[in-house]
Motif scaffolding. Structure first.
Motif, PDB file in Angstrom:
ATOM      1  N   ASP A  42      -9.027  84.751  41.054  1.00 39.89           N
ATOM      2  CA  ASP A  42      -9.752  83.722  40.389  1.00 39.89           C
ATOM      3  C   ASP A  42     -10.860  84.027  39.475  1.00 39.89           C
ATOM      4  N   ILE A  43     -10.513  84.958  38.371  1.00 42.12           N
ATOM      5  CA  ILE A  43     -11.451  85.642  37.545  1.00 42.12           C
ATOM      6  C   ILE A  43     -12.530  84.804  36.967  1.00 42.12           C
ATOM      7  N   ASP A  44     -11.969  83.401  36.689  1.00 45.47           N
ATOM      8  CA  ASP A  44     -12.812  82.428  35.929  1.00 45.47           C
ATOM      9  C   ASP A  44     -13.612  81.573  36.730  1.00 45.47           C
ATOM     10  N   GLN A  45     -13.565  81.702  37.904  1.00 45.62           N
ATOM     11  CA  GLN A  45     -14.424  80.920  38.881  1.00 45.62           C
ATOM     12  C   GLN A  45     -15.723  81.411  39.270  1.00 45.62           C
ATOM     13  N   PRO A  46     -16.841  81.124  38.835  1.00 46.11           N
ATOM     14  CA  PRO A  46     -18.173  81.751  39.291  1.00 46.11           C
ATOM     15  C   PRO A  46     -18.264  81.643  40.768  1.00 46.11           C
ATOM     16  N   ARG A  47     -18.700  82.877  41.089  1.00 44.74           N
ATOM     17  CA  ARG A  47     -19.351  82.983  42.571  1.00 44.74           C
ATOM     18  C   ARG A  47     -20.596  82.179  42.928  1.00 44.74           C
ATOM     19  N   TRP A  92     -23.190 106.966  38.667  1.00 42.98           N
ATOM     20  CA  TRP A  92     -22.121 107.305  37.797  1.00 42.98           C
ATOM     21  C   TRP A  92     -21.812 106.032  36.819  1.00 42.98           C
ATOM     22  N   GLN A  93     -21.494 104.841  37.613  1.00 39.83           N
ATOM     23  CA  GLN A  93     -20.802 103.464  36.929  1.00 39.83           C
ATOM     24  C   GLN A  93     -21.363 102.424  37.794  1.00 39.83           C
ATOM     25  N   VAL A  94     -21.718 101.324  37.217  1.00 41.10           N
ATOM     26  CA  VAL A  94     -21.883 100.184  37.585  1.00 41.10           C
ATOM     27  C   VAL A  94     -20.856  99.044  37.302  1.00 41.10           C
ATOM     28  N   ALA A  95     -20.361  98.480  38.042  1.00 43.90           N
ATOM     29  CA  ALA A  95     -19.266  97.372  37.540  1.00 43.90           C
ATOM     30  C   ALA A  95     -19.254  96.124  38.146  1.00 43.90           C
ATOM     31  N   VAL A  96     -19.504  94.903  37.687  1.00 37.56           N
ATOM     32  CA  VAL A  96     -19.571  93.519  38.370  1.00 37.56           C
ATOM     33  C   VAL A  96     -18.496  92.601  37.645  1.00 37.56           C
ATOM     34  N   CYS A  97     -17.837  92.147  38.387  1.00 38.56           N
ATOM     35  CA  CYS A  97     -16.733  91.151  37.915  1.00 38.56           C
ATOM     36  C   CYS A  97     -17.567  90.016  37.218  1.00 38.56           C
ATOM     37  N   PRO A  98     -16.993  89.634  36.116  1.00 41.25           N
ATOM     38  CA  PRO A  98     -17.514  88.472  35.269  1.00 41.25           C
ATOM     39  C   PRO A  98     -18.068  87.349  35.882  1.00 41.25           C
TER      40      PRO A  98
END
Length: 177
Positions: A4-9, A82-88
């Protein structure tokens, strides 16, 4: 795979050490987080397996929505991010900072006196995250060109600046996290 990538957490994800089975999902997350450099899926699998003690995933309902890869720099009392990633869908929760605090509080990072990372000058999100982290812990942030566009990247990538944040009072930090 994102459900549910478009639903905000609205609730804070659970932070944990990654497992090798997280590798593919981490790789997919990084791919969704431009302008991050995409590593191979195998690289993310090795990070999640061999470097799990100095990496973190954030998950909600079994879905990986955040990731930081890092390691202690051999021969130094420094933790390298090294890397930081946070889902939109998980942005705006302060998740990047919470993951950084979580990692620095781990026993595996007990010897760290500095946090280091590299950032290109145009990556405003990363600069914001690390400046905010430095402010919150009361650490000094400095930077200098490290991996240079022409000398290291053959002109194919912007210069990466080595960012160093002093970790004052590392022991109290570990107790607060």
């Amino acid at each position: 795979m994102p459900r549910d990538i478009d639903q905000p957490r609205t609730r804070m994800p659970r932070l944990r050490k990654p497992n090798a089975t997280d590798g593919a999902e981490i790789w997919e997350l990084v791919r969704r987080c431009a302008p991050l450099d995409e590593n191979s899926m195998y690289c993310n699998l090795i990070q999640a397996d061999h470097f799990r003690d100095t990496c973190v995933v954030a998950e909600v309902d079994g879905e990986v929505v955040g990731w930081i890869s890092g390691h202690m720099i051999p021969g130094q009392n420094a933790f390298f991010v090294w890397q930081v990633a946070v889902c939109p869908s998980a942005r705006g929760l302060g998740l990047g900072g919470k993951m950084l605090h979580h990692l620095i509080a781990r026993d595996e990072c007990a010897e760290a006196e500095e946090l280091k990372t590299t950032i290109t000058k145009d990556n405003a999100a990363s600069w914001g995250l690390f400046r905010s982290f430095a402010r919150k812990i009361g650490g000094d942030l400095s930077d200098e060109p490290h991996f240079k566009r022409d000398a290291h990247f053959g002109g194919a990538h912007d210069t990466e600046h080595m960012v160093t944040i002093d970790l004052p009072g590392a022991a109290p930090l570990k107790k607060a996290a």
